[in-house]
Every structure is written in structure tokens, then in C-alpha cells.
Design an enzyme around this catalytic site. Sequence first.
Site, PDB file in Angstrom:
ATOM      1  N   CYS A 125       7.461   2.067   0.630  1.00 27.94           N
ATOM      2  CA  CYS A 125       7.194   0.828  -0.121  1.00 27.94           C
ATOM      3  C   CYS A 125       6.088   0.088   0.608  1.00 27.94           C
ATOM      4  O   CYS A 125       6.265  -0.307   1.768  1.00 27.94           O
ATOM      5  CB  CYS A 125       8.459  -0.028  -0.205  1.00 27.94           C
ATOM      6  SG  CYS A 125       8.196  -1.627  -0.996  1.00 27.94           S
ATOM      7  N   CYS A 185       3.792  -4.520  -6.292  1.00 26.94           N
ATOM      8  CA  CYS A 185       4.194  -3.207  -5.770  1.00 26.94           C
ATOM      9  C   CYS A 185       3.034  -2.677  -4.942  1.00 26.94           C
ATOM     10  O   CYS A 185       1.971  -2.367  -5.494  1.00 26.94           O
ATOM     11  CB  CYS A 185       4.543  -2.244  -6.905  1.00 26.94           C
ATOM     12  SG  CYS A 185       4.902  -0.561  -6.341  1.00 26.94           S
TER      13      CYS A 185
END
Length: 270
Positions: free
Chosen positions: A76, A209
Site C-alpha cells: 500500500c 490510493c
Amino acid sequence: MDSLPFVKMSGAGNDFVVIDNRALSHALTREQIARLCDRHFGIGADGLLAVEPADQPDADFRMRYYNADGGEAEMCGNGARCFARFVHPLRRANAEQVRFLTPAGLITGEYVGDEVRINLTAPTEMKLHQRADFGWGEIEYHFMNTGVPHAVVYVPDAAQAEVVAHGRAIRRSTIFPRGTNVNFVQVTDSPKLIVRTYERGVEDETLACGTGVVASALLTNRVHRLALPLCVKVRGGDVLTVDARAEGDAFREVTLTGPATEVFSGEIKL
């Protein structure tokens, strides 16, 4: 009932529960992680980050990342920046960088004022100019794995994109056996890109993101021939910067720079 100390952090609106598990004293179940990330009955977050000891001499820590549904993911980008900020006081004395292991490879974090720059592993599986019908007519999409899989769809107006409905349909298509994150990208003058992302594991749109921003920028470099570095505005309003060195059809020295801030800290009963 056990009590869990935590820090809530935000990376451009992508928010995380962060725990210090260097002693490996917390063995959270998938259900417990999902409850901690629940925005009604828990702390509320897009995912959970755990700091664990590294088992390799070239790394300072190991980063474990879990999506809001409790499932572990490989990487991530915004989470990695928050992780690097969290371990800043825990790093080796006077070290200007921090290095940590992820399933996607070794990540390096650098502190650039109030922002954090992370060096990502080289992306893989790039596919350009693919076409498919996901339920509303044939469209063109592009694909890249930047630690996790990402589909990119270019749209004329990101504000009008059907992020949840169309993102869910693409994410669950049999074209992507492992599922995929889905990015809806508008190319503009300033900032260069506007990106909205439907995240696998969260199963909804998130405010940002990091790996999706990287995939969007690198694919735009290929598809629209825009030079790197590229500035990318995300749904939360922040602007992230993506840079890389192109080598033929590959990218090396990929970096993502942006904010990583502590929101609050506390303890919660498990």
C-alpha cells in the site's frame, strides 16, 4: 479483555490504524482487523498497518498491511508513507532513511520536510490498450502491478465517473482472477492528473490510493507520453508526486512523495 494501543494516520486521506507489533505480542484475527477498521463500530480506517521486526540485515522493520476487510495485501503506497512516518522515532539513530520489508519487496522511506518519499519496487505486468465489455459497452483499459494489481480507465471528467458501480464491475471481472483495484484518470493541465480509485479489499472508493496513483502516472507516461515526474490530485484533495526512470518498456527508481500525518492515538478493547 486485551487493550490495543494504536495510532490513527492519514496519507492524503487514505487512513490507517497503525500498531507497534515489534514484540509480536498481537496476533489479530481477520475479524478483529475488520472490526478495528469499521467506521461505525471500530476506529475506522481503510486498512491496518503493523510494525514487525525484520528478519533480513538490510531492513529495519517489516510492514504488514491488511485491508479493511481483514485480508492481508502485498503493498500500500500511502500506507508505506504512513508506516515510514510512524517508525521515524524508532529508526536507527541519525538515519536519514528507513528500510522495511513488504511482500512486494524492500521499500525505502525518506523524510522530505512534512512529506515522505518512498522508493517502490519496479512495476510488473504492464498491459496497454486492452478492450473489454464490463457491462456498459466495450471500453479501453490499461493494467499494471505496482505491488498490487491496478486497472486504469481514462475518463473525460473524473468528477462524473461511476467509480463505485463501474469500479466494482471491473474489480470482479473474470479477466482479473485475483481481483484488481480500479483507477479512473482524467488528464488535465494542472495538476497533470486527477485520479479516483475503487480499492479491492475496501470494496469502495477511497480518498487516495498510493499504488493506484503510481500506476496511473506511469501508464500515463506510456499512453499519453507525459513526462515524469507527474503531479496527481486525489479525491481527498492532496497532490502526490510520482517519478521514475524509464528503461525501454520498464520503470526503475520509482518514487511516490506526499503527506503522512498522525490524526490521533489511543487504546481500544479487542
